[in-house]
Design an enzyme around this catalytic site. Structure first.
Site, PDB file in Angstrom:
ATOM      1  N   GLU A 199      -5.885 -39.871  19.824  1.00 11.91           N
ATOM      2  CA  GLU A 199      -6.782 -39.621  20.952  1.00 11.91           C
ATOM      3  C   GLU A 199      -6.263 -38.449  21.798  1.00 11.91           C
ATOM      4  O   GLU A 199      -7.036 -37.570  22.185  1.00 11.91           O
ATOM      5  CB  GLU A 199      -6.902 -40.878  21.822  1.00 11.91           C
ATOM      6  N   LYS A 226     -14.942 -31.624   7.317  1.00 11.77           N
ATOM      7  CA  LYS A 226     -15.682 -30.687   6.459  1.00 11.77           C
ATOM      8  C   LYS A 226     -16.873 -31.402   5.815  1.00 11.77           C
ATOM      9  O   LYS A 226     -16.727 -32.531   5.331  1.00 11.77           O
ATOM     10  CB  LYS A 226     -14.773 -30.151   5.354  1.00 11.77           C
ATOM     11  N   ARG A 237      -1.718 -41.228  19.808  1.00 14.85           N
ATOM     12  CA  ARG A 237      -1.448 -39.849  19.404  1.00 14.85           C
ATOM     13  C   ARG A 237      -2.730 -39.157  18.958  1.00 14.85           C
ATOM     14  O   ARG A 237      -2.980 -38.014  19.281  1.00 14.85           O
ATOM     15  CB  ARG A 237      -0.456 -39.884  18.239  1.00 14.85           C
ATOM     16  N   ASP A 287     -10.452 -41.703  10.200  1.00 14.88           N
ATOM     17  CA  ASP A 287     -10.252 -40.313   9.760  1.00 14.88           C
ATOM     18  C   ASP A 287     -11.585 -39.576   9.802  1.00 14.88           C
ATOM     19  O   ASP A 287     -12.575 -40.039   9.224  1.00 14.88           O
ATOM     20  CB  ASP A 287      -9.682 -40.286   8.336  1.00 14.88           C
TER      21      ASP A 287
HETATM   22  C1  SAM Z   1      -6.727 -41.113  12.254  1.00 15.27           C
HETATM   23  S1  SAM Z   1      -5.769 -42.534  11.902  1.00 15.27           S
HETATM   24  C2  SAM Z   1      -5.981 -43.549  13.347  1.00 15.27           C
HETATM   25  C3  SAM Z   1      -4.938 -44.623  13.462  1.00 15.27           C
HETATM   26  C4  SAM Z   1      -5.099 -45.575  14.650  1.00 15.27           C
HETATM   27  N1  SAM Z   1      -6.330 -46.326  14.583  1.00 15.27           N
HETATM   28  C5  SAM Z   1      -4.980 -44.854  15.955  1.00 15.27           C
HETATM   29  O1  SAM Z   1      -5.987 -44.748  16.682  1.00 15.27           O
HETATM   30  O2  SAM Z   1      -3.883 -44.367  16.275  1.00 15.27           O
HETATM   31  C6  SAM Z   1      -6.755 -43.376  10.694  1.00 15.27           C
HETATM   32  C7  SAM Z   1      -5.946 -44.367   9.885  1.00 15.27           C
HETATM   33  O3  SAM Z   1      -6.819 -45.117   9.055  1.00 15.27           O
HETATM   34  C8  SAM Z   1      -6.177 -45.343   7.806  1.00 15.27           C
HETATM   35  N2  SAM Z   1      -7.240 -45.626   6.833  1.00 15.27           N
HETATM   36  C9  SAM Z   1      -8.217 -44.789   6.423  1.00 15.27           C
HETATM   37  N3  SAM Z   1      -9.048 -45.393   5.575  1.00 15.27           N
HETATM   38  C10 SAM Z   1      -8.602 -46.660   5.436  1.00 15.27           C
HETATM   39  C11 SAM Z   1      -9.040 -47.776   4.682  1.00 15.27           C
HETATM   40  N4  SAM Z   1     -10.130 -47.710   3.917  1.00 15.27           N
HETATM   41  N5  SAM Z   1      -8.330 -48.923   4.754  1.00 15.27           N
HETATM   42  C12 SAM Z   1      -7.229 -49.001   5.540  1.00 15.27           C
HETATM   43  N6  SAM Z   1      -6.761 -47.971   6.286  1.00 15.27           N
HETATM   44  C13 SAM Z   1      -7.436 -46.820   6.231  1.00 15.27           C
HETATM   45  C14 SAM Z   1      -5.387 -44.081   7.558  1.00 15.27           C
HETATM   46  O4  SAM Z   1      -4.307 -44.286   6.668  1.00 15.27           O
HETATM   47  C15 SAM Z   1      -4.902 -43.735   8.968  1.00 15.27           C
HETATM   48  O5  SAM Z   1      -3.645 -44.295   9.245  1.00 15.27           O
END
Ligand code: SAM
Length: 247
Positions: A229, A156, A227, A152
């Site tokens: 990317e 900001k 999705r 993520d």
């Molecule tokens: C932007 S998405 C990307 C998902 C995947 N890697 C992809 O490329 O499609 C980031 C994911 O990381 C998860 N996430 C964020 N921080 C995390 C953490 N500390 N432990 C486990 N999952 C986490 C979020 O819930 C989210 O589903």
């Protein structure tokens, strides 16, 4: 209106320290909920929690051979989302066990459907914060590889403290990697990519394996277009892959 069921209804709301995620709805449509109920016992590992449902209690390290039913090199994916990369990349590495940490239950439910449809049996998931997972479930020098794709971005400035990959997290990942083990990352947020490069290039235990322009890595060959990317590319952002090795 589509019927939705909330798994977290009635669950305690717990105040937490800063995490790289925020609490999101666990609502699922009935078919997704059925997938979750049918397959969670196959793929999702139960772990003891502390106060919040995404935490992990110390003192209960994972036994990978028991969890996967075999001894094999262990890969960890952090934030597997809906499992797009996880399922494809695990399928391409049948000789490895792959453990994914994800906090978002509907994403895990979609992953379970994919694992079932693609008949991939070498993956297990833990619904918890990967920081707790790496800290409490996995021992030092236990991982052959770590994947962190499109963490993520928290774009900001006031939210940058939520970004997952910082110096402390790099220490944690480096400590869990075997000597020679590798960490692959990708992001489409330029300033986050630069931040990760700075932190990991400076890390005494990590070596940058990037062979593309300016020390970035070539795109990981079998990492599918997810999705996240696609969204970044459509918005005109440049995707950076990074690849490091534990010395
Ligand atoms: C932007 S998405 C990307 C998902 C995947 N890697 C992809 O490329 O499609 C980031 C994911 O990381 C998860 N996430 C964020 N921080 C995390 C953490 N500390 N432990 C486990 N999952 C986490 C979020 O819930 C989210 O589903």
């Amino acid at each position: 209106m589509t019927e939705q069921i909330d798994l977290a209804a009635g669950a305690p709301q717990v105040r937490r320290e800063v995490t790289s995620f925020v609490r999101r709805s666990t609502r699922m449509r009935p078919p997704q909920l059925r997938t979750w109920e049918r397959l969670r016992h196959v793929y999702v590992l139960e772990v003891p929690h502390r106060a919040s449902s995404t935490s992990i209690a110390p003192g209960h390290p994972l036994d990978p051979a028991a969890a996967f039913g075999r001894d094999a090199p262990l890969i960890v994916e952090i934030g597997s989302g809906a499992g797009e990369s996880l399922v494809a990349m695990a399928a391409a590495r049948p000789e490895s066990n792959v453990l994914a940490f994800e906090v978002y239950v509907p994403g895990i439910a979609r992953t379970l459907g994919r694992l079932h449809d693609e008949r991939v049996g070498t993956v297990r998931l833990v619904q918890a914060d990967a920081v707790d997972g790496l800290t409490h479930l996995l021992g030092p020098a236990s991982l052959a590889e770590v994947w962190t794709f499109f963490p993520d971005p928290w774009p900001k400035a006031r939210h940058h403290k939520r970004r997952l990959v910082d110096a402390a997290f790099a220490d944690l990942v480096a400590s869990r990697l075997l000597a020679g083990g590798s960490w692959r990352l990708a992001t489409d947020w330029a300033d986050y990519a630069e931040q990760i490069r700075t932190v990991l290039d400076d890390h005494p235990d990590l070596e940058n394996l990037g062979t593309a322009e300016d020390g970035w890595a070539e795109r990981c060959a079998d990492r599918p277009l997810t999705r996240f990317e696609r969204r970044g590319l459509e918005a005109g952002r440049t995707v950076r892959d990074l690849h490091y090795r534990r010395r």
